[in-house]
Write a protein that holds these residues in place. Sequence first.
Motif, PDB file in Angstrom:
ATOM      1  N   ILE A 169       0.835  -1.197   0.000  1.00  0.00           N
ATOM      2  CA  ILE A 169       0.000   0.000   0.000  1.00  0.00           C
ATOM      3  C   ILE A 169       0.869   1.247   0.000  1.00  0.00           C
ATOM      4  N   GLU A 170       1.940   1.232   0.797  1.00  0.00           N
ATOM      5  CA  GLU A 170       2.843   2.378   0.851  1.00  0.00           C
ATOM      6  C   GLU A 170       3.547   2.582  -0.485  1.00  0.00           C
ATOM      7  N   MET A 171       3.943   1.486  -1.125  1.00  0.00           N
ATOM      8  CA  MET A 171       4.588   1.599  -2.429  1.00  0.00           C
ATOM      9  C   MET A 171       3.616   2.148  -3.467  1.00  0.00           C
ATOM     10  N   ARG A 172       2.374   1.692  -3.425  1.00  0.00           N
ATOM     11  CA  ARG A 172       1.371   2.193  -4.369  1.00  0.00           C
ATOM     12  C   ARG A 172       1.145   3.690  -4.179  1.00  0.00           C
ATOM     13  N   SER A 173       1.099   4.135  -2.927  1.00  0.00           N
ATOM     14  CA  SER A 173       0.920   5.564  -2.641  1.00  0.00           C
ATOM     15  C   SER A 173       2.097   6.369  -3.179  1.00  0.00           C
ATOM     16  N   LEU A 174       3.304   5.817  -3.032  1.00  0.00           N
ATOM     17  CA  LEU A 174       4.496   6.505  -3.531  1.00  0.00           C
ATOM     18  C   LEU A 174       4.446   6.644  -5.051  1.00  0.00           C
ATOM     19  N   LEU A 175       4.073   5.584  -5.748  1.00  0.00           N
ATOM     20  CA  LEU A 175       4.011   5.645  -7.206  1.00  0.00           C
ATOM     21  C   LEU A 175       2.918   6.607  -7.668  1.00  0.00           C
ATOM     22  N   THR A 176       1.821   6.669  -6.915  1.00  0.00           N
ATOM     23  CA  THR A 176       0.758   7.626  -7.244  1.00  0.00           C
ATOM     24  C   THR A 176       1.272   9.052  -7.098  1.00  0.00           C
ATOM     25  N   GLU A 177       2.088   9.296  -6.062  1.00  0.00           N
ATOM     26  CA  GLU A 177       2.673  10.624  -5.863  1.00  0.00           C
ATOM     27  C   GLU A 177       3.630  10.969  -7.004  1.00  0.00           C
ATOM     28  N   LEU A 178       4.430  10.011  -7.441  1.00  0.00           N
ATOM     29  CA  LEU A 178       5.354  10.250  -8.555  1.00  0.00           C
ATOM     30  C   LEU A 178       4.580  10.539  -9.836  1.00  0.00           C
ATOM     31  N   ARG A 179       3.475   9.858 -10.007  1.00  0.00           N
ATOM     32  CA  ARG A 179       2.633  10.126 -11.176  1.00  0.00           C
ATOM     33  C   ARG A 179       2.132  11.563 -11.151  1.00  0.00           C
ATOM     34  N   SER A 180       1.721  12.042  -9.978  1.00  0.00           N
ATOM     35  CA  SER A 180       1.220  13.414  -9.858  1.00  0.00           C
ATOM     36  C   SER A 180       2.312  14.435 -10.132  1.00  0.00           C
ATOM     37  N   MET A 181       3.573  14.037 -10.008  1.00  0.00           N
ATOM     38  CA  MET A 181       4.707  14.925 -10.291  1.00  0.00           C
ATOM     39  C   MET A 181       5.037  14.981 -11.775  1.00  0.00           C
ATOM     40  N   GLY A 182       4.316  14.200 -12.584  1.00  0.00           N
ATOM     41  CA  GLY A 182       4.519  14.237 -14.020  1.00  0.00           C
ATOM     42  C   GLY A 182       5.567  13.286 -14.544  1.00  0.00           C
ATOM     43  N   LYS A 183       6.027  12.357 -13.697  1.00  0.00           N
ATOM     44  CA  LYS A 183       7.013  11.381 -14.159  1.00  0.00           C
ATOM     45  C   LYS A 183       6.350  10.383 -15.117  1.00  0.00           C
ATOM     46  N   THR A 184       7.095   9.950 -16.102  1.00  0.00           N
ATOM     47  CA  THR A 184       6.663   8.849 -16.954  1.00  0.00           C
ATOM     48  C   THR A 184       7.215   7.571 -16.337  1.00  0.00           C
ATOM     49  N   ILE A 185       6.333   6.628 -16.028  1.00  0.00           N
ATOM     50  CA  ILE A 185       6.735   5.461 -15.245  1.00  0.00           C
ATOM     51  C   ILE A 185       6.360   4.175 -15.983  1.00  0.00           C
ATOM     52  N   VAL A 186       7.321   3.279 -16.077  1.00  0.00           N
ATOM     53  CA  VAL A 186       7.065   1.919 -16.539  1.00  0.00           C
ATOM     54  C   VAL A 186       7.260   1.013 -15.333  1.00  0.00           C
ATOM     55  N   VAL A 187       6.221   0.300 -14.939  1.00  0.00           N
ATOM     56  CA  VAL A 187       6.296  -0.534 -13.747  1.00  0.00           C
ATOM     57  C   VAL A 187       5.784  -1.934 -14.070  1.00  0.00           C
ATOM     58  N   SER A 188       6.592  -2.937 -13.746  1.00  0.00           N
ATOM     59  CA  SER A 188       6.150  -4.316 -13.929  1.00  0.00           C
ATOM     60  C   SER A 188       5.742  -4.867 -12.574  1.00  0.00           C
ATOM     61  N   SER A 189       4.767  -5.750 -12.583  1.00  0.00           N
ATOM     62  CA  SER A 189       4.296  -6.333 -11.335  1.00  0.00           C
ATOM     63  C   SER A 189       3.464  -7.568 -11.629  1.00  0.00           C
ATOM     64  N   HIS A 190       3.434  -8.501 -10.655  1.00  0.00           N
ATOM     65  CA  HIS A 190       2.532  -9.635 -10.746  1.00  0.00           C
ATOM     66  C   HIS A 190       1.252  -9.374  -9.958  1.00  0.00           C
ATOM     67  N   ILE A 191       1.199  -8.223  -9.252  1.00  0.00           N
ATOM     68  CA  ILE A 191       0.017  -7.897  -8.454  1.00  0.00           C
ATOM     69  C   ILE A 191      -0.888  -7.041  -9.330  1.00  0.00           C
ATOM     70  N   LEU A 192      -1.700  -7.701 -10.140  1.00  0.00           N
ATOM     71  CA  LEU A 192      -2.435  -7.012 -11.196  1.00  0.00           C
ATOM     72  C   LEU A 192      -3.470  -6.046 -10.658  1.00  0.00           C
ATOM     73  N   SER A 193      -4.058  -6.332  -9.507  1.00  0.00           N
ATOM     74  CA  SER A 193      -5.069  -5.426  -8.957  1.00  0.00           C
ATOM     75  C   SER A 193      -4.472  -4.065  -8.640  1.00  0.00           C
ATOM     76  N   GLU A 194      -3.215  -4.030  -8.214  1.00  0.00           N
ATOM     77  CA  GLU A 194      -2.587  -2.766  -7.885  1.00  0.00           C
ATOM     78  C   GLU A 194      -2.235  -1.985  -9.153  1.00  0.00           C
ATOM     79  N   LEU A 195      -1.834  -2.674 -10.211  1.00  0.00           N
ATOM     80  CA  LEU A 195      -1.576  -1.985 -11.478  1.00  0.00           C
ATOM     81  C   LEU A 195      -2.853  -1.347 -11.999  1.00  0.00           C
ATOM     82  N   HIS A 196      -3.959  -2.047 -11.839  1.00  0.00           N
ATOM     83  CA  HIS A 196      -5.240  -1.521 -12.288  1.00  0.00           C
ATOM     84  C   HIS A 196      -5.552  -0.191 -11.629  1.00  0.00           C
TER      85      HIS A 196
END
Length: 314
Positions: A169-196
């Motif tokens: 959950i903390e990692m997801r919040s961090l990536l959401t914050e980076l997204r709000s900063m305008g970063k272009t992010i490529v993230v791989s994961s097996h936890i598909l619900s979180e990618l959604h």
Amino acid sequence: MIEMRGVTVRYRDLTALDRLDLTIGQGEVFGYIGPNGAGKSTTMKVLACLLQADEGKASVCGLDVRDRPQDIRRILGYMPDFLGIYDDLTVDEYLQFFAAAYGIPRKRRGPLVGGVLELTDLTEKRHAMVDSLSRGMQQRLGVARVLVHDPKVLLLDEPASGLDPRARIEMRSLLTELRSMGKTIVVSSHILSELHEMCTSIGIIERGRLLFAGRIEDAFDRATSGEVIGVRLENGPDAGAVRDRAVARLREDARVRSAAAEGEDLVVELATGEHPHHFIIDTVVAAGGRIRAFTPRTRKLEDVFLNITKGQVQ
């Protein structure tokens, strides 16, 4: 921000990437999905200028990965799936080291490292030894490391791997914050619900071939024709026979793409187009069923993945 055209990578007799075409726009959070060995890490290594493709072209921010690797490294941050631990370094020393490696002047390093630690919620661990951190904190430190030079593009290979639910959950919040900063992010994961929840677009790769790339909504449209309805029936002595009759009648209806029994439920996927739901109720009741619950189901990224892929591995 990212362009790949006809990229092919071979490891002896194994084709890790097979003529991969991929475009990722500025500010996108691109979820990269595929089984182990599908080619996700290989794709990231090509973009990070750590691996040269045998064929095709790739660029980051318009810079060719073959011709401009040093320039690309200044605007790109790459986090592999396993964080290399540096013994006998504190968190602050670890980040100071990488800031120096990126050529950031000494007088700027302190404030910069402090800001990155605050962003990744590691300020209180500034003087802790790196190898004493929990797995979740090490993953956050890995993100902090790729942020010290303020890159425009982030490549994060399985950043939530091995994390407990709270750390995810903390990692997801961090990536959401980076997204709000305008970063272009490529993230791989097996936890598909979180990618959604956090991605704007996805790519699905299997055996080195990109099967789909685009908006999540388009992936759902491709994988399923229409809305999915769950119908829960009352139990009774002839409940199984009732479910079988209802499924058979629903499958004969042109408005239904598929119907199946799952335990006490009937799962009905509607065909393309807008269809009122009442005909499902009428059909089930006519088959002798008594309905306990009738619920439209939220489509899941797992369903898209299973529908588009074939379960093949390298």
